[in-house]
Design an enzyme around this catalytic site. Structure first.
Site, short mmCIF file in Angstrom:
data_model
loop_
_atom_site.label_atom_id
_atom_site.label_comp_id
_atom_site.label_asym_id
_atom_site.label_seq_id
_atom_site.Cartn_x
_atom_site.Cartn_y
_atom_site.Cartn_z
N ASP A 59 -7.81 11.36 1.22
CA ASP A 59 -8.41 11.97 0.05
C ASP A 59 -8.18 11.06 -1.15
O ASP A 59 -7.41 10.10 -1.07
CB ASP A 59 -7.90 13.40 -0.20
N PHE A 72 -8.95 4.08 -0.48
CA PHE A 72 -7.90 3.10 -0.74
C PHE A 72 -8.12 2.30 -2.03
O PHE A 72 -7.24 1.54 -2.45
CB PHE A 72 -7.71 2.12 0.44
N HIS A 179 -0.84 3.67 9.81
CA HIS A 179 -1.31 3.72 8.43
C HIS A 179 -0.55 2.70 7.58
O HIS A 179 0.61 2.40 7.86
CB HIS A 179 -1.08 5.13 7.87
#
Length: 217
Positions: A59, A72, A179
């Site tokens: 988000d 990002f 991640h």
């Protein structure tokens, strides 16, 4: 706050008929980021037939002034968030270069769909709009882009990998890793070399590689 305008190239997706009216109504009475002029930035900057690479985020950044509608990415004058700093560190290790700032618009203009799975967030409250139904837009947008040819998927973390689960990817390339957040970057993100791998795949398909580091496109 004015109502966001769905991008013309994507407006016929079922999401904009089925889920968007309810989300739009909730946004009218809320304080949210990144704001109406940037909420659909990822779709405004690339049409379905131009998408070659998909990078999924979760988000928008919940800090006011940071989110610019691209996964990002931050505005040029914003210090790099920790995940983006790690992305740039991996890029420099991979291809020996990195962008001058955190605005990734030049990726989008080259065919990289930088799509968050939720396109809005309450200030200071990460994940607050995660159950509003935005994920339907992410899946439908990806499926629409797939109609126009093979894609390279860059899937950082379990959330991104879950969103695309079940989508047909027979002709696509998938580059999955941990991640880039500080909590997980050393568990498989560092050393994954996604930027060179994506470009090698694009060239093998007859597509132009992405100029990851240079914003002057």
């Amino acid at each position: 706050m004015s109502a966001p305008v769905p991008p013309a190239a994507w407006v016929d997706l079922p999401f904009f008929h089925d889920e968007w009216p309810a989300i739009r109504d909730r946004l009218k009475d809320a304080d949210w980021l990144p704001g109406p002029e940037r909420v659909f930035a990822a779709l405004d900057l690339v049409t379905p037939e131009k998408v070659r690479v998909v990078i999924l985020g979760q988000d928008p950044y919940p800090t006011p002034g940071h989110a610019n509608g691209l996964a990002f990415s931050v505005n040029p004058d914003v210090p790099l968030p920790r995940s983006l700093s790690n992305i740039f560190a991996e890029m420099e290790a991979d291809i020996g270069a990195r962008p001058a700032n955190g605005d990734l618009s030049h990726w989008a203009r080259q065919g990289v769909l930088l799509l968050n799975t939720s396109l809005s967030v309450a200030p200071g409250d990460a994940g607050s709009h995660g159950k509003w139904g935005w994920e339907h837009l992410a899946r439908q947008a990806i499926a629409r882009a797939q109609d126009h040819g093979p894609l390279a998927f860059v899937l950082w973390g379990a959330q991104a990998q879950k969103v695309v689960a079940g989508l047909p990817r027979d002709c696509d390339a998938v580059f999955a890793s941990a991640h880039p957040s500080p909590l997980s970057a050393r568990r498989g993100f560092f050393g994954s070399r996604p930027f060179s791998k994506v470009n090698d795949w694009l060239k093998a398909q007859g597509f132009a590689p992405i100029d990851w580091a240079d914003g002057s496109v």
